[in-house]
Design a protein around this motif. Structure first.
Motif, PDB file in Angstrom:
ATOM      1  N   THR A 178      -4.679   3.043  10.552  1.00 24.78           N
ATOM      2  CA  THR A 178      -4.351   2.089   9.600  1.00 24.78           C
ATOM      3  C   THR A 178      -2.817   2.439   8.895  1.00 24.78           C
ATOM      4  OG1 THR A 178      -6.656   1.534   8.899  1.00 24.78           O
ATOM      5  CG2 THR A 178      -4.885   0.926   7.570  1.00 24.78           C
ATOM      6  N   TRP A 197       0.563   0.238   9.546  1.00 19.43           N
ATOM      7  CA  TRP A 197       1.407  -0.473   8.421  1.00 19.43           C
ATOM      8  C   TRP A 197       2.774   0.315   8.310  1.00 19.43           C
ATOM      9  CZ3 TRP A 197       2.549   2.281   3.511  1.00 19.43           C
ATOM     10  CH2 TRP A 197       2.750   1.573   2.391  1.00 19.43           C
ATOM     11  N   ARG A 230      -7.065   1.033   2.233  1.00 19.16           N
ATOM     12  CA  ARG A 230      -6.214  -0.303   2.664  1.00 19.16           C
ATOM     13  C   ARG A 230      -6.040  -1.158   1.388  1.00 19.16           C
ATOM     14  NH1 ARG A 230     -10.234  -0.549   6.797  1.00 19.16           N
ATOM     15  NH2 ARG A 230     -11.344  -2.110   5.387  1.00 19.16           N
TER      16      ARG A 230
END
Length: 243
Positions: free
Chosen positions: A29, A33, A156
């Protein structure tokens, strides 16, 4: 963004990751990102809930990389020691912060803010808070180190409050070409020749297998988009020759 390389190190903290009880998804993740922000991940480590190991790893990564991201160990239990280790890594004090308590009060009533939950408001001196819209317990930034939750959904949720703090560098682009019916060994020599022809482009090969098919996906990465288009043509020609 600038044209220089900006790097990040990722530290995944938790005995549960090393034991296999919990499968990490935070690395993927964070890396995905960071990519469009022009930040390249240089190294990631999974480490135990050990104060000395966490402290030394944070200190080392902070010196080596432009940015460091840690996940895990900032909850309310006795083994959540990351905040103390971050403070130790930079020789800082640590204490309960009123602004962090205010964030926790968005979730907990006064009577629910027991000693365990108040641990989540202990922040290294001088750190800036990272908003947590999922469970309200904040993360924090200490110098170039961003300390976040280990629970993927909460981690997140913290990323949007970090984005404006990142000064990215040169973006790395990529192209993919897939060949069915061949193996990595079939393409090794011509692949190396293509990489020699195009300076500054790295090429990786990633085999795949299933019951009916084998093949390889070639992935080329580089900063020059026009050059990558030429590499893609060369890779496509290589696949045509081999298949």
């Amino acid at each position: 963004m600038s044209d220089h390389t900006v790097t990040a190190g990722i530290i995944l903290i938790g005995d549960e990751l090393l034991s296999g009880r919990t499968q990490d998804t935070n690395l993927s993740t964070i890396a995905k990102w960071l990519e469009p922000l022009g930040v390249q991940v240089g190294e990631a480590r999974i480490i135990a809930d050990d104060a000395e190991v966490i402290t030394q790893t944070v200190r080392t990564f902070s010196e080596r990389f432009n940015y460091v991201f840690t996940t895990g160990g900032i909850g309310p239990t006795h083994d959540d020691i990351t905040a103390d280790c971050i403070a130790a890594a930079f020789d800082l004090g640590i204490s309960e912060r009123d602004d962090a308590i205010a964030m926790l009060r968005e979730r907990y009533e006064q009577g629910e803010l027991n000693a365990a939950r108040r641990r989540m408001a202990r922040i290294p001196d001088g750190a800036s808070l990272i908003k947590n819209p999922v469970s309200q317990a904040p993360g924090f930034q200490t110098r170039n180190v961003f300390t976040m939750a280990g629970v993927p959904s909460i981690m997140r949720g913290m990323l949007p409050d970090i984005e404006h703090r990142i000064q990215g560098g040169a973006k790395v682009y990529s192209v993919n070409v897939t060949a069915a019916g061949i193996g990595e060994g079939d393409a090794a020599e011509p692949l190396a020749e293509i990489e020699r022809r195009f300076h500054g482009v790295s090429i990786g090969s990633y085999p795949f297998f299933n019951a009916d098919l084998r093949g390889v996906t070639f992935v080329a990465r580089g900063r020059d988009k026009a050059m990558l288009e030429k590499v893609e043509i060369a890779l496509s020609a290589l696949v045509a020759d081999l298949t």
